[in-house]
Enzyme design. Structure first.
Site, PDB file in Angstrom:
ATOM      1  CG  ASP A   1      -1.821   1.170   1.311  1.00  0.00           C
ATOM      2  OD1 ASP A   1      -2.412   1.529   0.271  1.00  0.00           O
ATOM      3  OD2 ASP A   1      -1.949   1.754   2.400  1.00  0.00           O
TER       4      ASP A   1
ATOM      5  CG  ASP B   1      -1.472   7.543   0.856  1.00  0.00           C
ATOM      6  OD1 ASP B   1      -0.424   7.982   0.366  1.00  0.00           O
ATOM      7  OD2 ASP B   1      -2.590   7.707   0.337  1.00  0.00           O
TER       8      ASP B   1
ATOM      9  CB  THR C   1      -2.176   3.336  -3.852  1.00  0.00           C
ATOM     10  OG1 THR C   1      -2.781   4.397  -3.110  1.00  0.00           O
ATOM     11  CG2 THR C   1      -1.770   3.832  -5.227  1.00  0.00           C
TER      12      THR C   1
ATOM     13  CG  ASP D   1      -2.019   1.894   6.374  1.00  0.00           C
ATOM     14  OD1 ASP D   1      -2.546   1.494   5.320  1.00  0.00           O
ATOM     15  OD2 ASP D   1      -2.065   3.084   6.749  1.00  0.00           O
TER      16      ASP D   1
END
Length: 199
Positions: free
Chosen positions: A10, A12, A52, A135
């Site tokens: 991922d 961010d 993403t 995350d």
């Protein structure tokens, strides 16, 4: 031709510091140790692929040309620290998009596996040997849906909030145990069998 293994990341909260809807290249700031982690994975022979969700495009906050500039800065910052991303895939779609062209459901939007499956086809990736690192539970579910070997959840970015969700009734979201790491550098050290600089 023998297929290769990949690490799917991922963006961010994993590579760059989490900022709500990045719209300017100058907002890209690397997470501490992220470049070292990517370099470690490069050296160990893993393909490194970013996947993403970018619903900011669907919401009208930026366009695809601007996103390309943002990703160019990300790649440049990593390259300056001898780290290489092999490919970036993004999903601009959202079912409630303000921009009509992007208003739809798409399996390319995580937790759908579309970006991972496209990368596997285009880059010759063996999904059963590959790993996702993110995350959020959405990231983890995308890895599960694509049939990856493993999916790792980080405590950086939204990770701590997501780990709290795992401790609640929503633990049923995951169909198999998920390893948790403080950050990308620690996860990369585990994957490559090297001691983390933070241990």
């Amino acid at each position: 031709m023998r297929k290769t293994r990949a690490i799917f990341l991922d963006r961010d909260g994993v590579l760059n510091i989490e900022v709500s809807y990045i719209t300017d290249p100058e907002q890209i700031v690397l997470v501490e140790g992220a470049a070292r982690a990517v370099s470690m994975l490069n050296a160990a022979g893993w393909l490194v692929v970013v996947i993403t969700n970018q619903s900011g495009i669907a919401r009208g906050f930026l366009d695809e040309a601007r996103l390309e500039q943002i990703h160019a800065r990300l790649l440049d910052l990593l390259q300056k620290e001898n780290a290489r991303i092999d490919r970036i895939y993004f999903s601009p779609f959202h079912p409630e998009a303000a921009v009509e062209a992007y208003r739809r459901e798409s399996d390319c939007r995580k937790p759908g596996p579309g970006m991972i499956l496209r990368a596997a086809e285009e880059l010759g990736i063996a999904l059963e040997e590959s790993i996702l690192i993110g995350d959020s539970l959405t990231d983890i579910e995308a890895g599960l849906n694509a049939g990856l070997r493993a999916s790792y959840l980080l405590q950086s970015g939204h990770g701590k909030r997501e780990i709290a969700r795992l401790a609640s009734d929503e633990k049923k979201l995951l169909s198999r145990p998920t390893d948790i790491f403080p950050d990308l550098e620690t996860a990369a050290a585990f994957i490559t069998g090297k001691a983390s600089a933070r241990e």
